[in-house]
Design a protein around this motif. Structure first.
Motif, PDB file in Angstrom:
ATOM      1  N   LEU A 121     -19.794 -54.962 -35.087  1.00  0.00           N
ATOM      2  CA  LEU A 121     -19.628 -53.617 -34.550  1.00  0.00           C
ATOM      3  C   LEU A 121     -20.934 -52.883 -34.799  1.00  0.00           C
ATOM      4  N   ILE A 122     -21.490 -52.314 -33.762  1.00  0.00           N
ATOM      5  CA  ILE A 122     -22.719 -51.532 -33.891  1.00  0.00           C
ATOM      6  C   ILE A 122     -22.366 -50.068 -33.673  1.00  0.00           C
ATOM      7  N   GLY A 123     -22.641 -49.251 -34.661  1.00  0.00           N
ATOM      8  CA  GLY A 123     -22.496 -47.807 -34.543  1.00  0.00           C
ATOM      9  C   GLY A 123     -23.877 -47.218 -34.392  1.00  0.00           C
ATOM     10  N   MET A 124     -24.111 -46.540 -33.291  1.00  0.00           N
ATOM     11  CA  MET A 124     -25.440 -45.977 -33.061  1.00  0.00           C
ATOM     12  C   MET A 124     -25.335 -44.670 -32.286  1.00  0.00           C
ATOM     13  N   CYS A 125     -26.413 -43.957 -32.236  1.00  0.00           N
ATOM     14  CA  CYS A 125     -26.447 -42.653 -31.590  1.00  0.00           C
ATOM     15  C   CYS A 125     -26.326 -42.771 -30.076  1.00  0.00           C
ATOM     16  N   MET A 126     -25.792 -41.727 -29.483  1.00  0.00           N
ATOM     17  CA  MET A 126     -25.662 -41.659 -28.023  1.00  0.00           C
ATOM     18  C   MET A 126     -27.000 -41.350 -27.353  1.00  0.00           C
ATOM     19  N   ASP A 127     -28.028 -41.091 -28.131  1.00  0.00           N
ATOM     20  CA  ASP A 127     -29.359 -40.752 -27.628  1.00  0.00           C
ATOM     21  C   ASP A 127     -29.805 -41.728 -26.548  1.00  0.00           C
ATOM     22  N   ASN A 128     -30.308 -41.206 -25.450  1.00  0.00           N
ATOM     23  CA  ASN A 128     -30.689 -42.042 -24.319  1.00  0.00           C
ATOM     24  C   ASN A 128     -32.044 -42.728 -24.480  1.00  0.00           C
ATOM     25  N   ARG A 129     -32.718 -42.508 -25.589  1.00  0.00           N
ATOM     26  CA  ARG A 129     -34.025 -43.133 -25.797  1.00  0.00           C
ATOM     27  C   ARG A 129     -33.921 -44.509 -26.447  1.00  0.00           C
ATOM     28  N   LYS A 130     -32.690 -44.974 -26.727  1.00  0.00           N
ATOM     29  CA  LYS A 130     -32.513 -46.241 -27.430  1.00  0.00           C
ATOM     30  C   LYS A 130     -31.706 -47.215 -26.595  1.00  0.00           C
ATOM     31  N   ARG A 131     -32.143 -48.485 -26.624  1.00  0.00           N
ATOM     32  CA  ARG A 131     -31.404 -49.558 -25.964  1.00  0.00           C
ATOM     33  C   ARG A 131     -31.615 -50.827 -26.770  1.00  0.00           C
ATOM     34  N   LEU A 132     -30.527 -51.517 -27.046  1.00  0.00           N
ATOM     35  CA  LEU A 132     -30.611 -52.754 -27.820  1.00  0.00           C
ATOM     36  C   LEU A 132     -30.717 -53.965 -26.910  1.00  0.00           C
ATOM     37  N   ASN A 133     -31.464 -54.942 -27.370  1.00  0.00           N
ATOM     38  CA  ASN A 133     -31.611 -56.214 -26.684  1.00  0.00           C
ATOM     39  C   ASN A 133     -30.651 -57.204 -27.351  1.00  0.00           C
ATOM     40  N   ILE A 134     -29.432 -57.312 -26.797  1.00  0.00           N
ATOM     41  CA  ILE A 134     -28.415 -58.195 -27.374  1.00  0.00           C
ATOM     42  C   ILE A 134     -27.682 -58.936 -26.259  1.00  0.00           C
ATOM     43  N   PRO A 135     -27.114 -60.105 -26.593  1.00  0.00           N
ATOM     44  CA  PRO A 135     -26.381 -60.855 -25.561  1.00  0.00           C
ATOM     45  C   PRO A 135     -25.028 -60.236 -25.231  1.00  0.00           C
ATOM     46  N   GLU A 136     -24.541 -60.584 -24.073  1.00  0.00           N
ATOM     47  CA  GLU A 136     -23.228 -60.146 -23.631  1.00  0.00           C
ATOM     48  C   GLU A 136     -22.154 -60.667 -24.591  1.00  0.00           C
ATOM     49  N   LYS A 137     -21.180 -59.845 -24.870  1.00  0.00           N
ATOM     50  CA  LYS A 137     -20.024 -60.152 -25.715  1.00  0.00           C
ATOM     51  C   LYS A 137     -20.367 -60.351 -27.195  1.00  0.00           C
ATOM     52  N   PHE A 138     -21.592 -60.074 -27.614  1.00  0.00           N
ATOM     53  CA  PHE A 138     -22.002 -60.228 -29.003  1.00  0.00           C
ATOM     54  C   PHE A 138     -21.458 -59.112 -29.883  1.00  0.00           C
ATOM     55  N   ALA A 139     -21.322 -57.887 -29.325  1.00  0.00           N
ATOM     56  CA  ALA A 139     -21.006 -56.735 -30.169  1.00  0.00           C
ATOM     57  C   ALA A 139     -20.102 -55.730 -29.478  1.00  0.00           C
ATOM     58  N   TYR A 140     -19.271 -55.093 -30.309  1.00  0.00           N
ATOM     59  CA  TYR A 140     -18.666 -53.830 -29.919  1.00  0.00           C
ATOM     60  C   TYR A 140     -19.720 -52.786 -30.230  1.00  0.00           C
ATOM     61  N   VAL A 141     -19.886 -51.804 -29.365  1.00  0.00           N
ATOM     62  CA  VAL A 141     -20.871 -50.751 -29.612  1.00  0.00           C
ATOM     63  C   VAL A 141     -20.181 -49.401 -29.454  1.00  0.00           C
ATOM     64  N   ILE A 142     -20.246 -48.602 -30.511  1.00  0.00           N
ATOM     65  CA  ILE A 142     -19.735 -47.236 -30.465  1.00  0.00           C
ATOM     66  C   ILE A 142     -20.945 -46.319 -30.544  1.00  0.00           C
ATOM     67  N   ARG A 143     -21.119 -45.531 -29.499  1.00  0.00           N
ATOM     68  CA  ARG A 143     -22.243 -44.593 -29.469  1.00  0.00           C
ATOM     69  C   ARG A 143     -21.698 -43.181 -29.598  1.00  0.00           C
ATOM     70  N   THR A 144     -22.101 -42.519 -30.661  1.00  0.00           N
ATOM     71  CA  THR A 144     -21.709 -41.141 -30.925  1.00  0.00           C
ATOM     72  C   THR A 144     -22.938 -40.385 -31.394  1.00  0.00           C
ATOM     73  N   GLY A 145     -22.868 -39.076 -31.436  1.00  0.00           N
ATOM     74  CA  GLY A 145     -23.977 -38.293 -31.967  1.00  0.00           C
ATOM     75  C   GLY A 145     -24.329 -38.777 -33.363  1.00  0.00           C
ATOM     76  N   ALA A 146     -25.566 -39.212 -33.568  1.00  0.00           N
ATOM     77  CA  ALA A 146     -26.102 -39.694 -34.835  1.00  0.00           C
ATOM     78  C   ALA A 146     -25.488 -41.009 -35.298  1.00  0.00           C
ATOM     79  N   GLY A 147     -24.669 -41.645 -34.465  1.00  0.00           N
ATOM     80  CA  GLY A 147     -23.979 -42.855 -34.920  1.00  0.00           C
ATOM     81  C   GLY A 147     -22.912 -42.522 -35.943  1.00  0.00           C
ATOM     82  N   ASN A 148     -22.454 -41.287 -35.922  1.00  0.00           N
ATOM     83  CA  ASN A 148     -21.460 -40.789 -36.869  1.00  0.00           C
ATOM     84  C   ASN A 148     -20.102 -41.410 -36.533  1.00  0.00           C
ATOM     85  N   LEU A 149     -19.626 -42.319 -37.372  1.00  0.00           N
ATOM     86  CA  LEU A 149     -18.364 -43.013 -37.114  1.00  0.00           C
ATOM     87  C   LEU A 149     -17.157 -42.325 -37.742  1.00  0.00           C
ATOM     88  N   ARG A 150     -17.373 -41.181 -38.397  1.00  0.00           N
ATOM     89  CA  ARG A 150     -16.248 -40.469 -39.027  1.00  0.00           C
ATOM     90  C   ARG A 150     -15.178 -40.088 -38.020  1.00  0.00           C
TER      91      ARG A 150
END
Length: 194
Positions: free
Chosen positions: A48-77
């Motif tokens: 599970l990758i928790g990361m910011c919703m910021d549009n300046r970031k993109r990860l280079n990962i394979p399909e089906k490798f990760a769940y990704v939750i994008r929120t402000g600051a990657g705040n998972l609370r």
């Protein structure tokens, strides 16, 4: 405050993350580890990758490798149920919490007037916009990016003690992932070496 550690070779990855989904994430993103048809295919998410919703970031990962939750600051609370779902139903056993420099959720109070004026400009009543900021900003304010990342990582480690949780920083200048210096001494879940 923690210091960021550049990860330029596989040997730079902290031992507790080598040969784990965390290490794979770093290798895919920082080293452009290939994920072609001949490489491993993922049937389900391993991380599970928790990361910011910021549009300046993109990860280079394979399909089906990760769940990704994008929120402000990657705040998972505010995404706790989704995190639990990815672990309990999705079967992930690793979480990468990725903060980044120059995050818009840092020092929100300094953006209060711009926030209110921006909502008023699109039709909000000024008082409603002020109330909206005052009621919700404290939930999303992170203060300093690094301090928040450490605090949120520690919270997740306590909440999910058998899950490997790694704090990382994404530097916007070079689009690379970094680990945190003081994370090398943190005890790891059962079955993980430190």
């Amino acid at each position: 405050m923690a210091q960021i550690v550049p990860i330029n070779t596989r040997e730079d990855i902290f031992p507790q993350y080598l040969n784990t989904p965390i290490g794979n994430l770093i290798e895919y993103h920082n080293f452009n580890k290939h994920f072609t048809k001949s490489d491993k295919k993922y049937d389900h998410a391993e991380i599970l990758i928790g990361m910011c919703m910021d549009n300046r970031k993109r990860l280079n990962i394979p399909e089906k490798f990760a769940y990704v939750i994008r929120t402000g600051a990657g705040n998972l609370r505010t995404s706790e149920f989704k995190v639990s779902y990815a672990i309990a139903v999705g079967g992930v056993r690793a979480i990468a919490l990725i903060g980044h420099n120059n995050c818009g959720m840092a020092n929100l109070k300094s953006k209060k007037q711009k926030f209110i004026d921006g909502l008023v400009e699109v039709g909000w009543n000024r008082r409603a916009a002020e109330d909206h900021f005052e009621n919700l900003a404290p939930m999303f304010e992170i203060g300093n990016e690094m301090d928040f990342l450490i605090t949120e990582t520690n919270r997740l480690r306590l909440r999910y003690p058998k899950i490997l949780v790694a704090p990382m920083m994404y530097q916007l200048e070079d689009n690379r992932l970094y680990l945190l210096e003081n994370d090398q001494q943190v005890s790891q879940p059962s079955g993980q070496s430190a």
